[in-house]
Design a protein around this motif. Structure first.
Motif, PDB file in Angstrom:
ATOM      1  N   LEU A 106     -14.640   6.772  -6.320  1.00 45.89           N
ATOM      2  CA  LEU A 106     -13.430   6.707  -7.145  1.00 45.89           C
ATOM      3  C   LEU A 106     -13.487   5.579  -8.175  1.00 45.89           C
ATOM      4  N   GLU A 107     -14.595   4.845  -8.174  1.00 43.56           N
ATOM      5  CA  GLU A 107     -14.872   3.798  -9.166  1.00 43.56           C
ATOM      6  C   GLU A 107     -13.804   2.713  -9.156  1.00 43.56           C
ATOM      7  N   LEU A 108     -13.466   2.254  -7.946  1.00 38.05           N
ATOM      8  CA  LEU A 108     -12.440   1.222  -7.785  1.00 38.05           C
ATOM      9  C   LEU A 108     -13.060  -0.093  -7.345  1.00 38.05           C
ATOM     10  N   PRO A 109     -12.676  -1.207  -7.958  1.00 37.07           N
ATOM     11  CA  PRO A 109     -13.099  -2.509  -7.432  1.00 37.07           C
ATOM     12  C   PRO A 109     -12.416  -2.731  -6.072  1.00 37.07           C
ATOM     13  N   ILE A 144      -3.750   6.950  -5.015  1.00 37.74           N
ATOM     14  CA  ILE A 144      -3.230   7.359  -6.325  1.00 37.74           C
ATOM     15  C   ILE A 144      -2.800   6.131  -7.129  1.00 37.74           C
ATOM     16  N   ILE A 145      -2.150   5.185  -6.464  1.00 35.53           N
ATOM     17  CA  ILE A 145      -1.760   3.937  -7.136  1.00 35.53           C
ATOM     18  C   ILE A 145      -2.984   3.264  -7.746  1.00 35.53           C
ATOM     19  N   ALA A 146      -4.034   3.107  -6.933  1.00 34.65           N
ATOM     20  CA  ALA A 146      -5.237   2.417  -7.398  1.00 34.65           C
ATOM     21  C   ALA A 146      -5.911   3.182  -8.530  1.00 34.65           C
ATOM     22  N   LEU A 147      -5.948   4.516  -8.436  1.00 33.77           N
ATOM     23  CA  LEU A 147      -6.562   5.324  -9.491  1.00 33.77           C
ATOM     24  C   LEU A 147      -5.810   5.177 -10.807  1.00 33.77           C
ATOM     25  N   GLY A 183      -1.372   5.136 -22.171  1.00 27.81           N
ATOM     26  CA  GLY A 183      -0.721   5.672 -20.977  1.00 27.81           C
ATOM     27  C   GLY A 183      -1.489   6.795 -20.316  1.00 27.81           C
ATOM     28  N   SER A 184      -2.577   7.211 -20.906  1.00 33.10           N
ATOM     29  CA  SER A 184      -3.419   8.224 -20.258  1.00 33.10           C
ATOM     30  C   SER A 184      -4.246   7.555 -19.157  1.00 33.10           C
ATOM     31  N   VAL A 185      -4.850   8.378 -18.313  1.00 38.04           N
ATOM     32  CA  VAL A 185      -5.642   7.862 -17.192  1.00 38.04           C
ATOM     33  C   VAL A 185      -6.962   8.614 -17.120  1.00 38.04           C
ATOM     34  N   ARG A 186      -8.066   7.846 -17.124  1.00 37.87           N
ATOM     35  CA  ARG A 186      -9.397   8.443 -17.010  1.00 37.87           C
ATOM     36  C   ARG A 186      -9.627   8.941 -15.581  1.00 37.87           C
ATOM     37  N   VAL A 187     -10.222  10.103 -15.463  1.00 38.52           N
ATOM     38  CA  VAL A 187     -10.514  10.681 -14.150  1.00 38.52           C
ATOM     39  C   VAL A 187     -11.945  10.326 -13.747  1.00 38.52           C
ATOM     40  N   PRO A 188     -12.157   9.708 -12.602  1.00 38.11           N
ATOM     41  CA  PRO A 188     -13.520   9.411 -12.154  1.00 38.11           C
ATOM     42  C   PRO A 188     -14.346  10.690 -12.047  1.00 38.11           C
ATOM     43  N   ARG A 211     -11.224  18.268 -15.797  1.00 36.02           N
ATOM     44  CA  ARG A 211     -10.517  17.315 -16.664  1.00 36.02           C
ATOM     45  C   ARG A 211     -11.080  15.919 -16.495  1.00 36.02           C
ATOM     46  N   ASP A 212     -11.259  15.229 -17.614  1.00 32.82           N
ATOM     47  CA  ASP A 212     -11.723  13.843 -17.550  1.00 32.82           C
ATOM     48  C   ASP A 212     -10.631  12.864 -17.951  1.00 32.82           C
ATOM     49  N   LEU A 213      -9.446  13.407 -18.320  1.00 34.80           N
ATOM     50  CA  LEU A 213      -8.362  12.538 -18.736  1.00 34.80           C
ATOM     51  C   LEU A 213      -7.021  13.176 -18.382  1.00 34.80           C
ATOM     52  N   LEU A 214      -6.137  12.357 -17.802  1.00 37.22           N
ATOM     53  CA  LEU A 214      -4.766  12.774 -17.575  1.00 37.22           C
ATOM     54  C   LEU A 214      -3.913  12.189 -18.672  1.00 37.22           C
ATOM     55  N   THR A 215      -3.137  13.025 -19.348  1.00 33.06           N
ATOM     56  CA  THR A 215      -2.414  12.551 -20.537  1.00 33.06           C
ATOM     57  C   THR A 215      -0.899  12.572 -20.318  1.00 33.06           C
TER      58      THR A 215
END
Length: 424
Positions: free
Chosen positions: A312-315, A390-393, A402-407, A417-421
């Motif tokens: 999920l590419e999270l630190p 979901i919070i961390a993502l 305000g968009s969110v990149r999808v791992p 999808r690679d982006l949530l808009t």
């Protein structure tokens, strides 16, 4: 529960474990006294019961005055035996109640102290520098509202505080996470299970959730059933009162279920958003294994958790908890904390516990080992607790607009999808 033989042969080990947990040390002396009283009461009952059986045989052979004497004694014994039996049962119940409150023996090497005395074992990944990117990070609730993914207002309207709706891409994110988690579990050799979310008292008691954690549990009094706070409960009880062949161990299960928690004692904590809620969905790993392999299995579960977080590419950080922060059943516990930009700190998203033979002993789960029949070991580990992930993502992969990149690992489960808009 702990092995009563350890209490008798090495009470100092039990005292030391209780001290490291920050729990009562005096209970060990109470247990020793209760055990002595229990065994004495059982011996007295069995002695009278043997006399009663012997008299029964004599009565059959006697006649006349001797027979009458024996019958009189038999009637006296019946009352005495009934009383001794009641004494024995009461002494055993007291011993069992005291023993049920004693936590698992803390493993060697577990840090000393309480909730704030954990040890950070490693830090993986680097938190983003949003200032260098030229914007202030939003928190997950603001992002969730922009994306049409989280509806707290209607959750509260329908069910009360600490409830929520996941809508649109929020619901899709949950399904994507669950599917990714289950597919990884299959890849690692786990058997997928959809367990019941309502269990009998024996399952809740056997896993250690009716002791210090009882206030956090929802109980349906009319049916005498409990809503589970984790799939660990039904997965642990799955093999209750069974004897497992060692050739079939380890048995690894991945259970997907809702989890229900009162969050007792958390008033005022994490009231914004979906970090600390009364209901959430979760995938839990659970293992029944040979006690000799429990430590290696624990490290394996931690490795799976770390691998999933990295997908999920999270630190994140890996922590070992101190003895005073272990649940009743755990002998050792590791947590993984993900970085949350809005809070500028790491927060817990997974944990894994080695419960050794503690739960299995309470649930009657045994193995037919080379040196005889004995309890197995049980271990559990969270693969994904949906809201916190979901919070961390959302927070770690947000963009300035305000968009969110999808791992990459999640994209196949979101239609590529690679982006949530934002939708608003």
């Amino acid at each position: 529960m702990i092995d009563p033989r350890l209490l008798r042969t090495d009470p100092e080990a039990v005292r030391e474990s209780q001290r490291r947990r920050g729990s009562s040390v005096e209970v060990v002396d109470e247990l020793l006294a209760a055990d002595a009283a229990r065994r004495s009461a059982i011996a007295a009952f069995e002695e009278l019961r043997a006399e009663q059986k012997s008299l029964g045989k004599e009565v059959a052979r006697a006649d006349g005055e001797r027979k009458q004497q024996l019958l009189d004694r038999t009637r006296e014994l019946a009352a005495e035996v009934k009383q001794r039996q009641a004494d024995s049962e009461a002494a055993s119940a007291r011993f069992d109640a005291l023993l049920a409150g004693v936590g698992n023996i803390v493993a060697d090497g577990v840090p000393e102290g309480g909730e704030d005395d954990y040890v950070v074992l490693e830090s993986v990944g680097t938190p983003r520098d949003f200032a260098a990117e030229g914007f202030e990070p939003r928190d997950h609730l603001e992002l969730g509202e922009l994306l049409g993914a989280i509806d707290i207002e209607r959750g509260s309207k329908v069910s009360g505080s600490r409830f929520y709706f996941l809508t649109g891409v929020g619901a899709q994110l949950e399904l994507a996470l669950i599917n990714l988690a289950m597919n990884k579990a299959l890849e690692w050799g786990f058997t997928p299970i959809l367990p019941p979310a309502l269990v009998k008292p024996a399952a809740m008691e056997g896993t250690g959730f009716l002791g210090q954690a009882a206030d956090d549990v929802y109980h349906l009094e009319r049916d005498d059933l409990y809503l589970v706070g984790t799939a660990e409960v039904p997965l642990a009880a799955y093999h209750s009162e069974e004897i497992l062949d060692p050739e079939t161990l380890p048995r690894r299960y991945a259970g997907y279920s809702p989890s229900f928690r009162r969050e007792a004692g958390s008033y005022g904590k994490d009231t914004r958003g979906i970090f600390r809620v009364h209901w959430f969905d979760k995938v839990e790993m659970f293992v029944h294994t040979d006690p000799a392999d429990a430590d290696a299995e624990h490290r394996r579960l931690l490795g799976y958790e770390k691998e999933f977080i990295e997908l999920l590419e999270l630190p994140y950080q890996t922590l070992e908890l101190a003895g005073g922060d272990l649940g009743l059943s755990a002998a050792r516990k590791f947590d993984c904390y993900a970085w949350l930009p809005s809070q500028d700190r790491y927060r817990e998203i997974t944990s894994t516990s080695n419960c050794t033979d503690f739960q299995a002993r309470r649930l009657g789960i045994r193995g037919r080992f080379a040196d005889g029949i004995a309890p197995v070991a049980t271990l559990n580990g969270t693969l994904v607790a949906v809201p916190r992930v979901i919070i961390a993502l959302l927070e770690n992969h947000q963009q300035a607009d305000g968009s969110v990149r999808v791992p990459a690992a999640l994209r196949p489960y979101l239609g590529g999808r690679d982006l949530l808009t934002p939708v608003r």
